[in-house]
Design a protein around this motif. Structure first.
Motif, PDB file in Angstrom:
ATOM      1  N   SER A 236      13.430  62.142 -37.850  1.00 33.24           N
ATOM      2  CA  SER A 236      12.338  61.961 -38.028  1.00 33.24           C
ATOM      3  C   SER A 236      11.299  62.300 -39.321  1.00 33.24           C
ATOM      4  CB  SER A 236      11.566  62.199 -36.924  1.00 33.24           C
ATOM      5  OG  SER A 236      10.716  63.382 -36.972  1.00 33.24           O
ATOM      6  N   GLU A 237      10.218  61.892 -39.219  1.00 37.10           N
ATOM      7  CA  GLU A 237       9.309  62.150 -40.586  1.00 37.10           C
ATOM      8  C   GLU A 237       9.110  63.417 -40.699  1.00 37.10           C
ATOM      9  OE1 GLU A 237       6.273  59.562 -41.790  1.00 37.10           O
ATOM     10  OE2 GLU A 237       7.493  57.533 -41.780  1.00 37.10           O
ATOM     11  N   GLU A 238       9.111  64.007 -39.345  1.00 36.95           N
ATOM     12  CA  GLU A 238       7.603  65.149 -39.595  1.00 36.95           C
ATOM     13  C   GLU A 238       9.147  66.411 -39.896  1.00 36.95           C
ATOM     14  OE1 GLU A 238       6.867  63.248 -34.611  1.00 36.95           O
ATOM     15  OE2 GLU A 238       8.655  62.707 -36.545  1.00 36.95           O
ATOM     16  N   ALA A 240      12.432  65.523 -41.940  1.00 41.70           N
ATOM     17  CA  ALA A 240      12.361  65.428 -42.983  1.00 41.70           C
ATOM     18  C   ALA A 240      11.679  65.359 -44.144  1.00 41.70           C
ATOM     19  CB  ALA A 240      12.479  63.405 -43.160  1.00 41.70           C
ATOM     20  N   LYS A 241      10.407  66.064 -43.684  1.00 43.60           N
ATOM     21  CA  LYS A 241       9.075  66.697 -44.689  1.00 43.60           C
ATOM     22  C   LYS A 241      10.071  67.427 -45.626  1.00 43.60           C
ATOM     23  CE  LYS A 241       6.576  69.002 -41.563  1.00 43.60           C
ATOM     24  NZ  LYS A 241       4.650  69.232 -40.351  1.00 43.60           N
ATOM     25  N   SER A 244      14.240  65.413 -47.130  1.00 42.83           N
ATOM     26  CA  SER A 244      14.920  64.601 -46.965  1.00 42.83           C
ATOM     27  C   SER A 244      16.221  64.158 -47.016  1.00 42.83           C
ATOM     28  CB  SER A 244      13.913  63.283 -48.219  1.00 42.83           C
ATOM     29  OG  SER A 244      14.170  63.211 -49.418  1.00 42.83           O
ATOM     30  N   THR A 315      10.006  70.440 -51.919  1.00 46.56           N
ATOM     31  CA  THR A 315       9.646  70.137 -51.446  1.00 46.56           C
ATOM     32  C   THR A 315       7.799  70.725 -51.266  1.00 46.56           C
ATOM     33  OG1 THR A 315       9.980  70.888 -49.188  1.00 46.56           O
ATOM     34  CG2 THR A 315      11.035  68.315 -49.856  1.00 46.56           C
ATOM     35  N   THR A 354      14.439  62.053 -33.614  1.00 45.50           N
ATOM     36  CA  THR A 354      14.784  61.003 -34.432  1.00 45.50           C
ATOM     37  C   THR A 354      14.182  60.115 -33.863  1.00 45.50           C
ATOM     38  OG1 THR A 354      16.925  60.101 -33.170  1.00 45.50           O
ATOM     39  CG2 THR A 354      17.809  61.294 -35.098  1.00 45.50           C
TER      40      THR A 354
END
Length: 395
Positions: A236-238, A240-241, A244, A315, A354
């Motif tokens: 998920s984006e949460e 992956a931040k 990635s 990041t 995911t």
């Protein structure tokens, strides 16, 4: 077939009748204890540096030095990569102390470095759970035969298929070309994982379009060993931040109590570095503490070379205070799966969030306890001893 694989096959055949399995587990724990120096020798080593050096030299120069080679190799890696160690002039004394802590207490050089044992008192060191302590604990609460079905990743996948929520192909000499062809046509990028891999080792990211002859690849690799070919997990984006390129996972440790209840005493997150597709600490990743009740990240990040990060170095996402999504869902899932497993009291679940929700990346039968102690920067021996009193022993 290597010695480890052969041992796993033999252990699957241990009968429960007449207490044979328990007897063999006690023997396994006794052998772990026998790897350590006697209390009298440890005491004398602690009082006399020259005697300590003579004991270490004795072990390094005798036949046992072969079994110590992985330890000495890891030691040299630590000395090379830990900046604090590079500045130490008397590296011979450092080497002696690292090997002594392995022989006396069972600590790996990576644990020695991560726990800063060179700075600790004897009493403080006694509070840390070592590599050998972890295996003694694991063999006390996990049935030695049932454990083999967790250690073997192919057997583990068969047992927990519905929680993986992705396509997986067991790839070996029995795999049919049509099954392999169908898998690679559907998944042009996939993960190839040796069934007995650990700590991010023997894991490859395979890009089908970069393989010149896919049928030749099939014929060559299916006879080498046994692998899992896994559909690529899209986090998920949460999650992956943080990074990635790697699937950033949560390590959730479940322990089964005598009354059948499941407790989760320790959790932590692992994230990889930019460009790496694995997140393991042993593969250069960063581990970060997570409050097991709330899912809120509550520590800085640490790697195995004693580097500390308040934010991800690539990041720049800050660690402390970040909330892991759907935390209670993950806890309940791990607890419910743990209840399905017979005679296994201690499991470590690597979980990814995911679009399909939480999925199992893999299950570890005796997950190392180095992670919680690194992120909390303290030993947990007393806590583990208290948990053991409330857990069902299998010995």
């Amino acid at each position: 077939m290597n010695k480890g694989d052969l041992c796993n096959i033999i252990r699957k055949c241990y009968p429960k009748a007449f207490g044979i399995r328990k007897m063999l587990q006690r023997l396994k724990i006794k052998r772990l204890n026998n790897q350590l120096l006697s209390k009298d020798i440890i005491k004398k080593c602690e009082e006399d540096e020259s005697f300590k050096k003579s004991i270490v030299d004795k072990y390094l120069n005798k036949e046992r030095s072969r079994s110590l080679k992985p330890i000495t190799d890891e030691m040299e890696t630590m000395i090379k990569n830990v900046s604090h160690y590079r500045d130490i002039e008397d590296k011979d004394s450092l080497r002696t102390d690292m090997i002594f802590h392995r022989l006396a207490y069972g600590f790996l050089p990576s644990e020695y470095a991560s726990f800063k044992l060179e700075e600790k008192t004897k009493e403080e060191i006694a509070e840390f759970v070592s590599d050998i302590d972890t295996f003694k604990f694991g063999y006390s609460v996990n049935d030695i035969t049932e454990l083999q079905y967790i250690v073997n990743k192919a057997d583990s996948y068969k047992q927990f298929t519905k929680y993986f929520k992705r396509d997986v192909l067991i790839f070996d000499k029995h795999t049919k070309w049509d099954d392999f062809k169908s898998f690679v046509e559907k998944h042009r990028i996939f993960i190839k994982k040796k069934i007995n891999s650990a700590q991010g080792n023997n894991i490859e990211l395979i890009k089908v379009d970069e393989i010149e002859n896919i049928e030749e690849y099939f014929n060559k690799n299916k006879n080498i060993s046994k692998f899992l070919l896994e559909e690529l997990v899209i986090q998920s984006e949460e999650m992956a931040k943080f990074n990635s390129s790697s699937v950033n996972t949560i390590r959730c440790m479940t322990m089964v109590m005598k009354d059948g209840s499941i407790e989760v005493p320790y959790c932590f997150m692992r994230t990889g570095r930019n460009g790496s597709f694995v997140d393991n600490g042993g593969a250069g990743g960063i581990i970060i503490g997570v409050d097991e009740k709330t899912g809120i990240i509550n520590t800085d990040g640490f790697d195995e070379y004693k580097n500390v990060y308040t934010e991800h170095p690539d990041t720049k996402v800050k660690f402390k205070g970040s909330q892991i999504p759907k935390w209670n869902d993950m806890l309940e899932l791990c607890k419910s799966i743990a209840k399905e497993v017979n005679d296994i009291g201690f499991l470590s679940w690597d979980m990814s969030y995911t679009a399909k929700g939480w999925v199992v990346i893999e299950v570890n039968g005796i997950g190392q306890l180095i992670g919680p102690q690194i992120v909390m920067q303290r030993g947990i021996k007393s806590e583990i001893d208290e948990l053991i009193k409330r857990m069902k022993l299998v010995i």
